[in-house]
Design a protein around this motif. Structure first.
Motif, short mmCIF file in Angstrom:
data_model
loop_
_atom_site.label_atom_id
_atom_site.label_comp_id
_atom_site.label_asym_id
_atom_site.label_seq_id
_atom_site.Cartn_x
_atom_site.Cartn_y
_atom_site.Cartn_z
N ARG A 46 0.79 -1.24 -0.17
CA ARG A 46 -0.05 0.02 0.11
C ARG A 46 0.91 1.17 -0.07
NH1 ARG A 46 -5.06 1.58 4.07
NH2 ARG A 46 -5.16 3.86 3.48
N PHE A 47 0.84 2.22 -1.00
CA PHE A 47 1.45 3.31 -1.11
C PHE A 47 0.64 4.36 -0.36
CE2 PHE A 47 1.88 7.54 -3.30
CZ PHE A 47 3.19 7.53 -3.13
N SER A 48 1.42 4.97 0.44
CA SER A 48 0.90 6.04 1.37
C SER A 48 1.71 7.25 1.28
CB SER A 48 0.85 5.39 2.93
OG SER A 48 2.10 5.37 3.46
N ALA A 49 1.28 8.14 2.13
CA ALA A 49 2.15 9.69 2.21
C ALA A 49 3.38 9.40 2.96
CB ALA A 49 1.18 10.57 3.09
N ALA A 50 3.52 8.38 3.95
CA ALA A 50 4.83 8.14 4.38
C ALA A 50 5.77 7.83 3.31
CB ALA A 50 4.67 6.83 5.36
N ASP A 51 5.44 7.24 2.10
CA ASP A 51 6.49 6.72 1.12
C ASP A 51 6.80 8.13 0.42
OD1 ASP A 51 6.37 4.08 1.43
OD2 ASP A 51 4.27 4.29 0.99
N ILE A 52 6.17 9.02 0.24
CA ILE A 52 6.32 10.40 -0.32
C ILE A 52 7.51 10.82 0.54
CG2 ILE A 52 5.56 12.79 -1.06
CD1 ILE A 52 2.82 11.26 -1.50
N LEU A 53 7.22 11.04 1.79
CA LEU A 53 8.20 11.59 2.76
C LEU A 53 9.47 10.93 2.71
CD1 LEU A 53 9.06 13.19 5.28
CD2 LEU A 53 7.91 11.35 6.70
N TRP A 54 9.59 9.49 2.68
CA TRP A 54 10.80 8.64 2.77
C TRP A 54 11.34 8.60 1.38
CZ3 TRP A 54 13.70 7.31 6.48
CH2 TRP A 54 13.01 7.36 7.81
N GLY A 55 10.57 8.64 0.41
CA GLY A 55 11.15 8.68 -0.92
C GLY A 55 11.94 9.92 -1.32
N THR A 56 11.16 11.02 -0.89
CA THR A 56 12.04 12.40 -1.06
C THR A 56 13.29 12.38 -0.19
OG1 THR A 56 9.80 13.44 -1.45
CG2 THR A 56 11.86 14.79 -0.78
N ALA A 57 13.14 11.89 1.14
CA ALA A 57 14.21 11.94 2.00
C ALA A 57 15.49 11.09 1.69
CB ALA A 57 13.79 11.54 3.43
N LEU A 58 15.24 9.78 1.29
CA LEU A 58 16.39 9.05 0.64
C LEU A 58 16.89 9.48 -0.48
CD1 LEU A 58 14.54 5.47 1.82
CD2 LEU A 58 16.51 6.69 3.14
N GLY A 59 15.93 10.01 -1.43
CA GLY A 59 16.49 10.47 -2.71
C GLY A 59 17.50 11.40 -2.42
N TRP A 60 17.37 12.69 -1.70
CA TRP A 60 18.49 13.47 -1.30
C TRP A 60 19.55 13.18 -0.55
CZ3 TRP A 60 19.89 15.85 3.39
CH2 TRP A 60 19.07 15.75 4.28
N THR A 61 19.32 12.18 0.56
CA THR A 61 20.59 11.81 1.48
C THR A 61 21.45 10.74 0.74
OG1 THR A 61 18.98 10.00 2.36
CG2 THR A 61 19.22 12.14 3.56
N THR A 62 20.91 9.97 -0.33
CA THR A 62 21.71 9.23 -1.03
C THR A 62 22.35 9.95 -1.89
OG1 THR A 62 19.67 8.53 -2.53
CG2 THR A 62 20.53 6.87 -0.52
N SER A 63 21.82 10.95 -2.74
CA SER A 63 22.39 11.77 -3.76
C SER A 63 23.60 12.62 -3.09
CB SER A 63 21.62 12.69 -4.39
OG SER A 63 21.23 13.92 -3.45
N PHE A 64 23.63 12.97 -1.80
CA PHE A 64 24.78 13.42 -1.05
C PHE A 64 25.51 12.59 -0.25
CE2 PHE A 64 21.80 17.23 -1.56
CZ PHE A 64 22.66 18.17 -1.93
N LYS A 65 25.36 11.24 -0.54
CA LYS A 65 26.19 10.14 0.10
C LYS A 65 26.21 10.05 1.60
CE LYS A 65 27.54 9.28 -4.17
NZ LYS A 65 26.97 8.34 -4.73
N LEU A 66 25.04 10.65 2.13
CA LEU A 66 24.94 10.68 3.51
C LEU A 66 24.27 9.27 4.07
CD1 LEU A 66 23.09 14.14 4.10
CD2 LEU A 66 25.66 13.71 4.14
N VAL A 67 23.84 8.44 3.19
CA VAL A 67 23.52 7.14 3.50
C VAL A 67 23.53 6.30 2.47
CG1 VAL A 67 21.36 8.03 5.00
CG2 VAL A 67 20.93 7.48 2.84
N PRO A 68 23.95 4.98 2.54
CA PRO A 68 24.37 4.08 1.72
C PRO A 68 23.26 3.61 0.97
CG PRO A 68 24.02 2.82 3.83
CD PRO A 68 23.97 4.43 4.33
#
Length: 213
Positions: free
Chosen positions: A152-174
């Protein structure tokens, strides 16, 4: 009473995810764009909305909502017909609330401390414990299904998809395969790709305006 929604937004910031959420909800709204390069988020007019000078902020009539997760929760509940927030009696409501709050209470503090090479502090005082536990907990949840609530896709996935997108792009998370696939699923949705393109254009406009100032 004016109940129109206004989102105070700066391109390519945490408020981008709120734009995606509004698009997924099909929610009519006004977009008030702030040029952070010109310091508009520190002007008196905006500080009257959010004294912290941060985006996103949202108004609806006399209601003012700040803080990223609070805005997601507010909007997803305001438009229940979109199905992006489990109802109060839905067994998925608990996990949904957990992941909405986990981002700000555990994930982001852990990422910031790691990026600044700061110790987490004594476990009894640390908001999140340790970075590795935070990431393991998240990754294990993501590995159980397509989304945080399974299929089930939810608002939580929008939050986390956005967050993981920028944190991985800046190499902050693996960028593990599990995280990479999750980002592709969430940020590859039509609403997300459209908002990303619009934000890139807005950011270029702001940079150009600053360059000619």
């Amino acid at each position: 009473m004016d109940t129109a929604i206004t989102l105070y937004h700066a391109p390519q910031t945490r408020s981008t995810g709120v734009r995606v959420l509004l698009a997924e909800l099909g929610a009519p709204h006004r977009l008030h764009v702030l040029n952070m390069k010109a310091g508009e988020h520190r002007a008196a007019a905006y500080l009257a909305v959010n004294p912290m000078g941060k985006v996103p902020a949202l108004t609806r009539g006399d209601t003012v909502v700040t803080e990223q997760a609070a805005i997601y929760l507010y909007l997803a509940d305001l438009f229940p017909e979109a199905g992006l927030a489990p109802g109060l009696d839905d067994p998925l409501r608990g996990p949904y609330l957990r992941w909405m709050v986990y981002y700000g209470s555990s994930f982001e503090p852990a990422v910031i401390d790691r990026a600044l090479q700061r110790e987490a502090g004594p476990r009894a005082m640390s908001a999140y414990g340790d970075f590795d536990t935070v990431m393991t907990t998240l990754t294990e949840a993501l590995a159980k299904g397509s989304y945080l609530l399974g299929e089930r896709f939810s608002a939580a996935d929008i939050l986390w998809g956005t967050a993981l997108g920028w944190t991985t792009s800046f190499k902050l998370v693996p960028e593990t395969p599990t995280i990479r696939d999750y980002i592709a699923r969430t940020n590859g949705r039509p609403a997300a790709t459209r908002i990303a393109a619009e934000d890139a254009a807005l950011s270029a406009e702001h940079a150009a305006a600053q360059g000619t100032a």
